[in-house]
Design an enzyme around this catalytic site. Structure first.
Site, PDB file in Angstrom:
ATOM      1  N   GLY A 204       0.812  -1.207   0.000  1.00  0.00           N
ATOM      2  CA  GLY A 204       0.000   0.000   0.000  1.00  0.00           C
ATOM      3  C   GLY A 204       0.843   1.254   0.000  1.00  0.00           C
ATOM      4  O   GLY A 204       2.046   1.211   0.276  1.00  0.00           O
ATOM      5  N   THR A 208      -1.061   4.439   4.708  1.00  0.00           N
ATOM      6  CA  THR A 208      -2.337   3.718   4.646  1.00  0.00           C
ATOM      7  C   THR A 208      -2.566   2.808   5.854  1.00  0.00           C
ATOM      8  O   THR A 208      -3.607   2.166   5.932  1.00  0.00           O
ATOM      9  CB  THR A 208      -2.414   2.881   3.357  1.00  0.00           C
ATOM     10  N   GLY A 209      -1.609   2.735   6.781  1.00  0.00           N
ATOM     11  CA  GLY A 209      -1.834   1.987   8.027  1.00  0.00           C
ATOM     12  C   GLY A 209      -1.287   0.579   8.035  1.00  0.00           C
ATOM     13  O   GLY A 209      -1.831  -0.280   8.738  1.00  0.00           O
ATOM     14  N   THR A 211       1.721  -0.568   9.197  1.00  0.00           N
ATOM     15  CA  THR A 211       2.315  -0.859  10.508  1.00  0.00           C
ATOM     16  C   THR A 211       1.242  -0.947  11.582  1.00  0.00           C
ATOM     17  O   THR A 211       1.297  -1.824  12.458  1.00  0.00           O
ATOM     18  CB  THR A 211       3.333   0.233  10.874  1.00  0.00           C
ATOM     19  N   GLU A 427      -7.834  32.824 -11.163  1.00  0.00           N
ATOM     20  CA  GLU A 427      -8.603  31.847 -10.400  1.00  0.00           C
ATOM     21  C   GLU A 427     -10.079  31.888 -10.774  1.00  0.00           C
ATOM     22  O   GLU A 427     -10.742  30.842 -10.791  1.00  0.00           O
ATOM     23  CB  GLU A 427      -8.436  32.101  -8.896  1.00  0.00           C
ATOM     24  N   HIS A 430     -10.551  29.662 -13.836  1.00  0.00           N
ATOM     25  CA  HIS A 430     -10.646  28.234 -13.475  1.00  0.00           C
ATOM     26  C   HIS A 430     -12.039  27.899 -12.940  1.00  0.00           C
ATOM     27  O   HIS A 430     -12.675  26.914 -13.363  1.00  0.00           O
ATOM     28  CB  HIS A 430      -9.613  27.898 -12.388  1.00  0.00           C
TER      29      HIS A 430
END
Length: 617
Positions: A204, A208-209, A211, A427, A430
């Site tokens: 991953g 993403t966790g 560990t 801006e 956009h």
């Protein structure tokens, strides 16, 4: 050896410091005059001497007026005999107070024995330090090849983590539940002839966790958890990594059932033969030892290895074969529902305002990992404390999103009014295109306040998570990216460097449409093949599997996408010139426009599909 000399130096400095204190406080502030015995005899005859203190051969003399003097007598003769020899009358001697002080035992030892004993003490201290350092060095040498793994005791409730502490990752939890079940009840599987996977590889993106969920497996199974990084195996000395691997597995077997967690295993598990050193490379020897230890496990060893990496493509194939890391668990980036769960989990110990809507925060954070979301809430708490508030409101949460993505606000940055106007029109271009085009992401916020390296920003996020994107979506996004460039050109008749990042992103997106996604007139095929060469570091190499004529066609198609997007943006902004002026003026006045206010300003616009003819494709 360096520590030895350091300790000896400290001892000598302490000794000199103590000696200096004794000398400083032992010496009188006013030194008495030193006189001869003849002068002393004359003063006694004249009745000027009040008291004489005799300390061995030293004479401390006090005159009638309080003045202090010193003298020295003969060794064999007494003070009275000495004075008589110098012709002093006996009656005059009787008028003087003579105090004879006997030498104490401590003075005798310090004056007689200590000068001879001190060198032996220093030599003894030197030898003791040498033996101490040698013994410490032997202990370090013996433990040099020992494992550096840190063991988490399952009985320690303060460090215990379970699946309740991991939000989201439902599929990963289901995969790992089998590991927990095997560690709790191995006979259930062994009686059926089943073999639990010996190694589980967690894949991953960073944050993403991986560990965290490995610790949760150990906490759920209530077994010892050995945690080590792949880089901790490798040293400059040959054979140390392999020795540490052997020691790690030995410790795990003694404490079985147990879990070994190797973080960033790609540090030692890279493809063999791809670097320098050949088979004698220390990293490769460490990998070989890991392979041997994993393959040598018995089915009833009850030791499971969990490894984590975000680079599975560089791992050696021997690690991934059945019998070693034969199960892979992918840790994906969380979707909107999982992001909301993660935000709720990390906000348990944080006081949130009632109006704080974590669901809206989850909608605004597509692509955020669990670590990013944790950092977002931490930044919002810091921002709340900085503003001397006691409750985290929605303002701090939304501002923290922008801070995590773009960096902190730079309100102190001085911007010329002309530049500020250019940024506002840029801006607004956009945002106006994003509101007009049907397939573009909706605008959440517009700001002309500088953040990081950006002079201003338009924050757009999809209404729902997407894994697939259509050709029409990319075409509309190309027009949105060119909106700032076109707005500057239409308004001021010139362009600035502010559109450089937009142009780079638009060019890369157009090239991907042609070479990767097969969305151009060149047909449904890809062009080019990228390979990563692991040699003296990381190098990306693209193999051209097409002719020079095809390369020209690719460039022509990329330019065509850009030109069509430019024309669409130009047509829309020319038609909505008044609205562009209004939006820019509002930005110059307020500097920031939120989604609700933006929708009110552009509410007259209805999102209509841009025809293929208008798109030019």
């Amino acid at each position: 050896m360096q520590k030895l000399f350091k300790n000896i130096g400290i001892v000598i400095l302490i000794f000199l410091f103590i000696s200096g204190i004794f000398v400083l406080y032992g010496s009188p502030t006013v030194k008495p005059d030193v006189i001869s015995l003849s002068t002393l005899a004359q003063q006694v005859n004249e009745g000027k001497v009040k008291e004489i203190k005799v300390d061995t051969n030293n004479l401390d003399i006090t005159l009638s007026d309080g003045k202090k003097e010193k003298s020295t007598k003969e060794t064999s003769a007494g003070i009275v005999e000495t004075l008589k020899n110098y012709g002093v009358d006996s009656a005059k001697i009787q008028n003087v107070s003579i105090d004879i002080q006997s030498e104490s035992g401590m003075t005798f030892w310090l004056g007689t024995i200590l000068p001879f004993l001190l060198p032996f003490l220093l030599v003894g201290a030197f030898i003791w330090f040498m033996f101490r350092q040698a013994q410490r060095g032997n202990n370090q040498a013996l433990s040099f090849g020992s494992s550096r793994a840190r063991m988490t005791d399952p009985k320690n409730k303060n460090q215990k983590i379970t699946f309740k502490d991991v939000a989201g990752s439902k599929e990963a939890k289901e995969e790992l539940c089998e590991i927990v079940e095997f560690l709790k009840n191995p006979k259930k599987f062994l009686n059926l002839g089943a073999k639990i996977p010996k190694g589980v590889l967690l894949l991953g993106s960073p944050g993403t966790g991986k560990t965290l969920i490995a610790k949760a497996v150990a906490g759920e199974a209530n077994v010892p958890f050995f945690n080590i990084s792949g880089s901790e195996f490798v040293e400059m000395f040959v054979g140390v990594g392999a020795s540490r691997v052997r020691d790690l597995f030995k410790q795990a077997k003694k404490n079985s059932p147990a879990i070994i967690f190797i973080d960033e295993i790609d540090a030692v598990g890279r493809h063999r033969g791809a670097g320098l050193g050949g088979g004698h490379d220390e990293r490769e020897q460490t990998l070989n030892q890991i392979l041997v230890e994993m393959d040598g496990f018995d089915t009833n060893t009850n030791v499971i290895i969990i490894a984590a990496t975000n680079r599975p493509d560089v791992l050696d194939p021997a690690l991934l074969r059945p019998g070693r890391f034969d199960r892979r668990v992918t840790m994906d980036l969380p979707d909107i529902a999982e992001r909301e769960e993660i935000l709720k989990l990390h906000s348990k110990n944080k006081p949130l305002a009632k109006e704080a809507d974590l669901k809206k925060i989850a909608q605004r954070t597509p692509g955020f990992s669990g670590a990013d979301l944790s950092n977002l809430l931490n930044e919002s708490a810091i921002l709340t404390a900085r503003r001397n508030k006691k409750i985290i409101s929605m303002d701090e949460l939304t501002e923290s999103i922008e801070k995590v993505i773009l960096g902190p606000e730079r309100r102190s940055r001085r911007i010329d009014e002309e530049e500020k106007k250019i940024i506002a029109y840029h801006e607004a271009g956009h945002a106006l295109l994003a509101a007009t085009l049907k397939n573009a992401d909706p605008v959440q916020k517009i700001s002309i306040i500088s953040r990081g390296s950006a002079g201003g920003y338009t924050f757009s996020t999809p209404e729902k998570d997407k894994t697939l994107h259509s050709r029409n979506y990319f075409i509309d996004e190309l027009s949105v990216l060119l909106g700032g460039y076109v707005s500057e050109k239409l308004t001021f008749g010139d362009v600035t460097t502010g559109a450089s990042n937009d142009l780079e992103r638009a060019t890369n997106m157009s090239r991907s449409l042609v070479t990767r996604y097969g969305m151009s007139e060149l047909g449904p095929r890809t062009f080019g093949h990228k390979e990563e060469l692991v040699f003296l570091g990381k190098e990306m190499h693209e193999e051209k599997n097409y002719s020079e004529k095809t390369a020209q066609d690719i460039d022509r198609q990329v330019s065509l996408f850009i030109e069509n997007a430019y024309q669409v943006a130009k047509n829309i902004l020319q038609d909505k010139k008044e609205l562009l002026e209004k939006l820019s003026a509002t930005l110059l006045e307020k500097e920031t426009i939120e989604q609700e206010e933006f929708n009110e300003i552009v509410g007259i616009i209805k999102k209509e599909a841009i025809s293929e003819k208008e798109n030019g494709n």
